[in-house]
Design an enzyme around this catalytic site. Structure first.
Site, PDB file in Angstrom:
ATOM      1  CB  ILE A  33       0.109   6.291  -0.867  1.00 52.77           C
ATOM      2  CG1 ILE A  33      -0.715   7.131   0.418  1.00 52.77           C
ATOM      3  CG2 ILE A  33       1.080   5.713   0.187  1.00 52.77           C
ATOM      4  CD1 ILE A  33      -1.171   6.267   1.569  1.00 52.77           C
ATOM      5  N   GLY A  36       1.321   0.577  -7.465  1.00 53.31           N
ATOM      6  CA  GLY A  36       2.111  -0.656  -7.223  1.00 53.31           C
ATOM      7  C   GLY A  36       2.165  -1.209  -8.905  1.00 53.31           C
ATOM      8  CE1 TYR A  38      -0.405  -8.094 -11.329  1.00 49.36           C
ATOM      9  CE2 TYR A  38       1.042  -7.604  -9.474  1.00 49.36           C
ATOM     10  CZ  TYR A  38       0.807  -8.313 -10.519  1.00 49.36           C
ATOM     11  OH  TYR A  38       1.439  -9.456 -10.941  1.00 49.36           O
ATOM     12  N   GLY A  39      -2.101  -1.769  -9.237  1.00 53.13           N
ATOM     13  CA  GLY A  39      -3.072  -0.922  -8.904  1.00 53.13           C
ATOM     14  C   GLY A  39      -2.374   0.462  -8.305  1.00 53.13           C
ATOM     15  CD  GLN A  40      -3.632   4.652 -10.208  1.00 55.19           C
ATOM     16  OE1 GLN A  40      -4.338   5.274  -9.832  1.00 55.19           O
ATOM     17  NE2 GLN A  40      -2.934   4.847 -11.344  1.00 55.19           N
ATOM     18  CB  ILE A  41      -2.117   2.496  -2.337  1.00 56.83           C
ATOM     19  CG1 ILE A  41      -2.101   1.232  -2.673  1.00 56.83           C
ATOM     20  CG2 ILE A  41      -2.489   3.054  -0.934  1.00 56.83           C
ATOM     21  CD1 ILE A  41      -1.609   0.429  -1.550  1.00 56.83           C
ATOM     22  CG  ASP A 150       5.226 -10.162  -2.931  1.00 61.95           C
ATOM     23  OD1 ASP A 150       6.385 -10.345  -2.969  1.00 61.95           O
ATOM     24  OD2 ASP A 150       4.409  -9.191  -3.503  1.00 61.95           O
TER      25      ASP A 150
HETATM   26  N1  LIG Z   1      -2.851   0.170   4.690  1.00 59.99           N
HETATM   27  C1  LIG Z   1      -1.670   0.939   4.098  1.00 59.99           C
HETATM   28  N2  LIG Z   1      -1.386   2.109   4.760  1.00 59.99           N
HETATM   29  C2  LIG Z   1      -0.349   2.665   4.260  1.00 59.99           C
HETATM   30  N3  LIG Z   1       0.453   2.355   3.160  1.00 59.99           N
HETATM   31  C3  LIG Z   1       0.111   1.219   2.728  1.00 59.99           C
HETATM   32  C4  LIG Z   1      -1.075   0.493   2.887  1.00 59.99           C
HETATM   33  N4  LIG Z   1      -0.919  -0.577   2.197  1.00 59.99           N
HETATM   34  C5  LIG Z   1      -0.124  -0.706   1.495  1.00 59.99           C
HETATM   35  N5  LIG Z   1       0.612   0.515   1.584  1.00 59.99           N
HETATM   36  C6  LIG Z   1       1.833   1.000   0.899  1.00 59.99           C
HETATM   37  O1  LIG Z   1       1.693   0.774  -0.566  1.00 59.99           O
HETATM   38  C7  LIG Z   1       2.729  -0.010  -1.082  1.00 59.99           C
HETATM   39  C8  LIG Z   1       2.220  -0.896  -1.901  1.00 59.99           C
HETATM   40  O2  LIG Z   1       1.112  -1.904  -1.477  1.00 59.99           O
HETATM   41  P1  LIG Z   1       0.454  -3.275  -2.095  1.00 59.99           P
HETATM   42  O3  LIG Z   1       2.037  -4.124  -1.973  1.00 59.99           O
HETATM   43  O4  LIG Z   1      -0.354  -3.752  -1.260  1.00 59.99           O
HETATM   44  O5  LIG Z   1       0.318  -2.703  -3.504  1.00 59.99           O
HETATM   45  P2  LIG Z   1       0.404  -3.499  -4.895  1.00 59.99           P
HETATM   46  O6  LIG Z   1      -0.151  -2.671  -5.651  1.00 59.99           O
HETATM   47  O7  LIG Z   1       0.085  -4.927  -4.597  1.00 59.99           O
HETATM   48  O8  LIG Z   1       1.973  -3.420  -4.937  1.00 59.99           O
HETATM   49  P3  LIG Z   1       3.105  -4.416  -5.394  1.00 59.99           P
HETATM   50  O9  LIG Z   1       2.795  -4.449  -7.049  1.00 59.99           O
HETATM   51  O10 LIG Z   1       4.221  -3.411  -5.481  1.00 59.99           O
HETATM   52  O11 LIG Z   1       3.256  -5.435  -4.930  1.00 59.99           O
HETATM   53  C9  LIG Z   1       3.150  -0.888   0.149  1.00 59.99           C
HETATM   54  O12 LIG Z   1       4.591  -0.810  -0.205  1.00 59.99           O
HETATM   55  C10 LIG Z   1       3.011   0.058   1.488  1.00 59.99           C
HETATM   56  O13 LIG Z   1       4.062   1.081   1.192  1.00 59.99           O
END
Ligand SMILES: Nc1ncnc2c1ncn2[C@@H]1O[C@H](COP(=O)(O)OP(=O)(O)OP(=O)(O)O)[C@@H](O)[C@H]1O
Length: 327
Positions: A33, A36, A38-41, A150
């Site tokens: 999906i 980010g 820091y990581g990946q979703i 944030d």
């Molecule tokens: N439970 C979820 N279901 C669907 N999409 C999600 C969910 N959690 C996060 N996302 C999507 O993934 C994106 C990144 O999520 P998140 O901010 O938790 O990750 P991060 O690695 O901390 O990112 P960043 O470094 O950009 O803050 C969110 O903007 C959102 O669009």
């Protein structure tokens, strides 16, 4: 209701999980999906949890040191379970290489929903309902003694099921910090703490390296609403000092940009901008300032993206004055 499948990112070879991999022998990985900072979703299915899930992962070792960000997020999400504006977490833990959180799949984030609008903004009614629910989400987090730090449209998503599609969820608890002691008193504010947050949305106090408080989450929430209403925030990511000063100017009561948000939102912003670090925000009173903006819509009525953004076109102002140049 048609089953929602998230838009998936192209693979670029840096994926930490593979397509169709059975993560932890239970979750079937279906695609990426997002990546980010820091990581990946990943999008995945789970034979136990009734709905689809996402797996958020980050390497245990990042830039040579142990990453603690997700361990904190795991702890806070666990403590926040059961709160309506927090995603349901199905599993969390770590492998030798990865920290992970598995949680319910949500819809696109609000920043992406705004980008999909043909006029690149949302209607006052939709924005009011987003911010009212966002304030409820802040109450969930603050009442546990934590700041989110944030708050931004990209960290807000609606659910995808019949019961949750009109319920806003706040995501990304990787920057939370305790502001209350266990006995309910405030922790002592620090002098010049390190910067935490997203530059575009942080308050002037955060620019000035003051320690954060609930008021600063509110400022980020108020700026988020401005961005949703006015296409852009009236500042550009140029020199940090210019950015800070543009925010300060925007917050003046007679700021022409602030008034473009409409009378109700201007009053709401003025109330938020007047909050001091030591204040305990009145969540219900701040929400009530936005009720008029909802028009005849209730929280459960359709939002802009469910109505082809019809109301975003006809929100009473011409698109020109909404689409002002960045300053
Ligand atoms: N439970 C979820 N279901 C669907 N999409 C999600 C969910 N959690 C996060 N996302 C999507 O993934 C994106 C990144 O999520 P998140 O901010 O938790 O990750 P991060 O690695 O901390 O990112 P960043 O470094 O950009 O803050 C969110 O903007 C959102 O669009």
């Amino acid at each position: 209701m048609k089953k929602y499948t998230p838009p998936l990112k192209d693979r670029n070879g840096s994926e930490l999980l593979q397509m169709n991999e059975m993560f932890r022998g239970r979750f079937k990985v279906r695609g990426l999906i997002g990546r980010g900072g820091y990581g990946q979703i990943y999008y995945a299915s789970d034979p136990v949890f009734p709905d689809d899930v996402v797996i958020k992962i980050e390497p245990v070792i990042r830039r040579g040191s142990t990453s603690k960000r997700m361990l904190l997020e795991q702890k806070i999400l666990y403590r926040l379970q059961g709160r309506p504006h927090v995603p349901i977490m199905c599993a969390s833990g770590h492998t030798d290489q990865l920290n992970f959180i598995v949680m319910q799949l949500l819809g696109p984030n609000i920043g992406d929903l705004k980008k999909r609008s043909p006029v690149k903004r949302l209607s006052p009614s939709t924005v009011a309902r987003i911010i009212i629910q966002g304030i409820a989400a802040l109450r969930d987090v603050h009442s546990l003694g934590y700041l989110h730090r944030d708050v931004k449209p990209a960290n807000m998503c609606f659910g995808i099921t019949q019961n949750t599609r009109h319920v806003l969820k706040l995501v990304d608890y990787g920057l939370v910090r305790r502001f209350m002691n266990p006995d309910g008193t405030r922790r002592k504010l620090r002098n010049r703490p390190g910067f935490r947050g997203t530059l575009r949305y942080v308050s002037v106090r955060v620019h000035d390296r003051k320690d954060q408080s609930p008021a600063d989450d509110f400022v980020s929430m108020a700026y988020s609403g401005v961005e949703l209403l006015l296409v852009n925030l009236p500042w550009k990511l140029a020199h940090i000092e210019d950015l800070r000063n543009a925010k300060e100017e925007f917050q003046q009561p007679n700021s022409p940009f602030l008034q473009l948000t409409g009378p109700a939102y201007t009053i709401f912003c003025a109330a938020v901008f007047s909050l001091r670090s030591s204040d305990q925000p009145d969540y219900s009173a701040l929400q009530a300032l936005l009720f008029d903006m909802m028009g005849d819509k209730s929280m459960k009525d359709a939002y802009d993206w469910e109505e082809n953004y019809r109301d975003a076109y006809s929100n009473g102002s011409s698109s020109e004055n909404k689409d002002f140049a960045d300053i």
